[in-house]
Design a protein around this motif. Structure first.
Motif, short mmCIF file in Angstrom:
data_model
loop_
_atom_site.label_atom_id
_atom_site.label_comp_id
_atom_site.label_asym_id
_atom_site.label_seq_id
_atom_site.Cartn_x
_atom_site.Cartn_y
_atom_site.Cartn_z
N CYS A 1 12.38 2.72 3.05
CA CYS A 1 12.50 1.32 2.63
C CYS A 1 13.86 0.74 3.05
O CYS A 1 13.94 -0.42 3.46
CB CYS A 1 12.34 1.22 1.12
SG CYS A 1 10.74 1.80 0.53
N ARG A 2 14.92 1.53 2.94
CA ARG A 2 16.25 1.05 3.34
C ARG A 2 16.31 0.76 4.82
O ARG A 2 16.99 -0.18 5.25
CB ARG A 2 17.32 2.08 2.97
CG ARG A 2 17.65 2.09 1.49
CD ARG A 2 18.76 3.05 1.15
NE ARG A 2 18.14 4.35 0.90
CZ ARG A 2 18.50 5.50 1.46
NH1 ARG A 2 19.53 5.55 2.28
NH2 ARG A 2 17.89 6.61 1.17
N ASP B 1 0.81 -1.22 0.00
CA ASP B 1 0.00 0.00 0.00
C ASP B 1 0.84 1.27 0.00
O ASP B 1 0.46 2.29 0.53
CB ASP B 1 -0.99 -0.01 1.17
CG ASP B 1 -0.32 -0.11 2.52
OD1 ASP B 1 0.91 -0.05 2.60
OD2 ASP B 1 -1.05 -0.23 3.52
N ALA B 2 1.99 1.21 -0.68
CA ALA B 2 2.85 2.39 -0.78
C ALA B 2 2.41 3.29 -1.94
O ALA B 2 2.50 4.51 -1.84
CB ALA B 2 4.30 1.99 -0.96
N GLY B 3 1.94 2.71 -3.04
CA GLY B 3 1.53 3.48 -4.20
C GLY B 3 2.72 4.05 -4.94
O GLY B 3 3.15 3.56 -5.97
N ILE B 4 3.27 5.09 -4.37
CA ILE B 4 4.45 5.76 -4.92
C ILE B 4 5.58 5.56 -3.91
O ILE B 4 5.36 5.66 -2.71
CB ILE B 4 4.19 7.27 -5.10
CG1 ILE B 4 3.03 7.48 -6.07
CG2 ILE B 4 5.43 7.99 -5.59
CD1 ILE B 4 2.52 8.90 -6.13
N PRO B 5 6.80 5.26 -4.39
CA PRO B 5 7.91 5.12 -3.44
C PRO B 5 7.93 6.31 -2.46
O PRO B 5 7.87 7.46 -2.90
CB PRO B 5 9.15 5.10 -4.33
CG PRO B 5 8.65 4.56 -5.64
CD PRO B 5 7.26 5.12 -5.78
N GLU C 1 18.41 0.14 -5.95
CA GLU C 1 19.54 1.02 -5.64
C GLU C 1 19.10 2.46 -5.37
O GLU C 1 19.84 3.24 -4.78
CB GLU C 1 20.59 1.00 -6.76
CG GLU C 1 20.12 1.58 -8.08
CD GLU C 1 19.28 0.64 -8.95
OE1 GLU C 1 18.88 1.07 -10.03
OE2 GLU C 1 19.00 -0.50 -8.54
N HIS C 2 17.89 2.82 -5.77
CA HIS C 2 17.37 4.17 -5.56
C HIS C 2 16.24 4.21 -4.54
O HIS C 2 15.58 5.24 -4.38
CB HIS C 2 16.86 4.77 -6.88
CG HIS C 2 17.91 4.97 -7.90
ND1 HIS C 2 18.95 5.85 -7.74
CD2 HIS C 2 18.10 4.38 -9.10
CE1 HIS C 2 19.73 5.80 -8.79
NE2 HIS C 2 19.23 4.91 -9.64
N ARG C 3 15.97 3.12 -3.83
CA ARG C 3 14.83 3.07 -2.92
C ARG C 3 14.94 4.13 -1.82
O ARG C 3 16.04 4.54 -1.44
CB ARG C 3 14.67 1.67 -2.32
CG ARG C 3 15.74 1.26 -1.35
CD ARG C 3 15.67 -0.25 -1.09
NE ARG C 3 16.57 -0.66 -0.06
CZ ARG C 3 17.89 -0.79 -0.20
NH1 ARG C 3 18.48 -0.52 -1.33
NH2 ARG C 3 18.63 -1.18 0.83
#
Length: 100
Positions: free
Chosen positions: A73-74, A18-22, A67-69
């Motif tokens: 998230c990291r 349910d993130a939709g957009i990062p 690599e761009h998260r």
């Protein structure tokens, strides 16, 4: 419900459901390559909603732009409280991504 302990995200994706957009913070966006910023802006304008699967999740339930998260998230702890809550919410057993 007792969930089996997991040590990786393989085939799960419950936290992305349910993130939709990062979920980037404004300061993070400024540090991203231009093509990624344009992509995020496109998602926002296209009407992606927070209750949708994250736009970056691929068909294997993996992050297509790992690599761009975002920092959120990291920093997400595999097997931690948030992980377990997401797995419970979506009925994931956490082993093979299946809903049981």
């Amino acid at each position: 419900m007792e969930l089996q302990v997991i040590d990786n995200c393989n085939d799960c994706g419950a936290c992305c459901m349910d993130a939709g957009i990062p979920p980037f913070e404004h300061e993070e966006l400024e540090l991203l390559p231009n093509n990624i910023r344009v992509e995020i802006d496109h998602y926002r304008k296209s009407g992606r909603e927070p209750k949708m699967l994250c736009a970056w999740v691929d068909s294997d339930m993996r992050c297509s732009k790992y690599e761009h998260r975002p920092k959120l998230c990291r920093d997400f702890e595999v097997g931690g409280r948030g992980c377990r809550a997401s797995r419970l919410r979506y009925g994931f057993d956490g082993l093979d991504g299946s809903n049981d």
